[in-house]
Design a protein around this motif. Structure first.
Motif, PDB file in Angstrom:
ATOM      1  N   ASP A  81      -6.689 -49.288  18.646  1.00 26.32           N
ATOM      2  CA  ASP A  81      -6.809 -47.765  19.264  1.00 26.32           C
ATOM      3  C   ASP A  81      -8.533 -47.419  19.431  1.00 26.32           C
ATOM      4  O   ASP A  81      -8.808 -46.349  19.679  1.00 26.32           O
ATOM      5  N   SER A  90      -5.156 -42.460  23.304  1.00 23.48           N
ATOM      6  CA  SER A  90      -6.345 -43.387  22.716  1.00 23.48           C
ATOM      7  C   SER A  90      -7.196 -42.634  22.334  1.00 23.48           C
ATOM      8  O   SER A  90      -8.051 -42.243  23.001  1.00 23.48           O
ATOM      9  N   LYS A 122      -0.312 -48.320  19.579  1.00 25.19           N
ATOM     10  CA  LYS A 122      -1.692 -48.552  19.520  1.00 25.19           C
ATOM     11  C   LYS A 122      -1.873 -48.663  17.897  1.00 25.19           C
ATOM     12  O   LYS A 122      -1.378 -47.976  16.986  1.00 25.19           O
TER      13      LYS A 122
END
Length: 478
Positions: A81, A90, A122
């Motif tokens: 991430d 993100s 992520k």
């Protein structure tokens, strides 16, 4: 093949099945979604998921003929991430970016997708990747599946835990001061910091930022080599990027030249190390002798590593995050504030001295590798520590000055631009994994992978993951 069989298969085997049409990318996504539902609540490794996007990409990929779907052939992959993925939250582990959805992916992600990767999640990371314990105020802490009361290290902790628990076959990570190698060590998987330029990525803030690199993580050496092949390649948008080698890294791991002489050092002459960790890694290093390899106690002269890394890391924080300090100070964790402020205090003389130190250490390290094929050390100086500790403050009677200093055994290798990986090499008396750092000269990934595979086969620890998350290791499992 059952979902559980798939989860426990190697990445190389799964890719072979994808290419043979024995399994589809959509079936793999179904297996992963079920596995995440079963285990991630205990470990918190993959807080952001994008299965709808993944299924769209998988379906599009499946319109292409078998064998023409890229090196990964539709294998699902999580992205750390810290790295942008188009259309996916993100955050960099920061409240500042809690709503950030990028319009374009990082070059590295685009390259992976072009090579047949399907992005489905992520992985968790500490705020801006700062600190080798994976926690942040957005998503909380990622727990070590070998003992849920322990840290998974960081900053690629979410990726390492996903691999260790069967929520990923391969995973992306990044490394500045051990962020691939530390969590690999703590979680019993393999994580590699490649040479500078080996993996192209989108430049940010400074073209020649060479402390941090992107790299592969996997459950075994051959799987790691497969992902490195998929990540590698030259890109004009990243001026430091290197072309892919003529022979694949997977081929190098399988058929490359094994080492003749290696060096082992418990501490590189610069750091304390827990005696149990030193004993486990030394025993593992000496087993290279079973393959006819000469093993000697030695290390290059890296005496300037502490001062050099602290200065260059602080400078990197200053150029990349000074604006955040000015505008969002109250949303930054104390360690990040400290690092930025340290960078803003630097003078030209400080930077000149640090760069000269780095050049000198790199030269001495190259000379060292004229005698030794590989350098072996502990990948971390301690075994997994209690998760409530923000970082390691003390080791073997030595108290560290700051939250970074305990990482010297890995950041010294960062400074001299060498590729390095953490290989599972044993367990503590309480059943926690320990990793051996294996280092090769710059651009020596082929040599590194060949040597690591030799030792992996000797140690016989391949296949110890994935595991079920556990509160504490029971005596019968030790």
């Amino acid at each position: 093949m059952t979902s559980d069989d798939l989860i426990r298969a190697t990445a190389c085997d799964v890719v072979d099945k994808l290419n043979a049409g024995e399994v589809t990318p959509l079936q793999l996504l179904d297996a992963l979604e079920a596995r995440i539902a079963a285990v991630d609540g205990a470990v918190n490794a993959l807080p952001t998921r994008c299965f709808e996007r993944a299924r769209r990409h998988a379906s599009a990929l499946m319109q292409r003929p078998l064998g023409d779907r890229g090196l990964l052939a539709g294998l699902p992959l999580p992205i750390k991430d810290l790295t942008d993925v188009e259309g996916v939250l993100s955050t960099q582990g920061s409240k500042i970016f809690k709503d950030h959805i990028p319009a374009r992916s990082d070059l590295m992600v685009e390259h992976l997708e072009a090579n047949g990767a399907v992005i489905y999640a992520k992985s968790n990371t500490p705020e801006f990747g700062a600190g080798a314990n994976t926690f942040n105020e957005l998503f909380g802490a990622t727990r070590n599946p070998w003992d849920l009361s322990r840290s998974a290290a960081g900053s690629s902790g979410g990726a390492a835990v996903a691999l260790a628990t069967g929520m990923a076959w391969l995973a992306h990570g990044s490394d500045m001061g051990g962020s691939l190698r530390n969590p690999a060590s703590f979680c019993g998987i393999v994580g590699m910091r490649p040479s500078v330029g080996r993996v192209a990525h989108t430049p940010a803030f400074k073209i020649d930022r060479t402390l941090g690199v992107q790299g592969p993580m996997a459950r075994n050496v051959e799987d790691l080599a497969l992902l490195l092949d998929a990540m590698s390649g030259e890109c004009a948008a990243d001026p430091l990027s290197l072309p892919s080698p003529a022979d694949s890294f997977r081929s190098a791991a399988r058929y490359g030249k094994p080492p003749r002489r290696v060096a082992y050092s418990p501490d590189l002459g610069i750091t304390p190390v827990d005696p149990e960790v030193a004993a486990i890694t030394r025993k593992a290093a000496l087993r290279f002798a079973e393959a006819g390899v000469v093993v000697e106690l030695a290390h290059p002269d890296l005496r300037e590593a502490h001062e050099c890394f602290q200065v260059l890391r602080a400078f990197d924080f200053a150029i990349s995050k000074a604006e955040l300090l000015r505008d969002c100070r109250d949303q930054l964790k104390p360690e990040v504030v400290w690092n930025i402020e340290q960078g803003l205090k630097l003078t030209v003389d400080d930077l000149t001295r640090a760069e000269a130190q780095r050049v000198a250490m790199a030269a001495r390290t190259l000379e060292f590798f004229e005698t030794y094929d590989l350098l072996l050390t502990p990948a971390t100086i301690v075994s997994p520590y209690p998760i409530e500790h923000r970082y390691v403050a003390e080791c073997d009677g030595h108290c560290f000055d700051n939250y970074v200093e305990w990482l010297a055994i890995v950041y010294a290798i960062t400074l001299v631009c060498c590729p390095a990986l953490s290989l599972p090499c044993g367990f503590t008396a309480s059943g926690l994994p320990v990793g051996l750092q294996i280092v090769a000269p710059p651009r020596g990934e082929a040599r590194l992978l060949a040597g690591a595979l030799v030792l992996e086969e000797i140690l016989g620890l391949r296949g110890t993951t994935p595991i079920e998350p556990r509160k504490a290791l029971q005596p019968a499992e030790m």
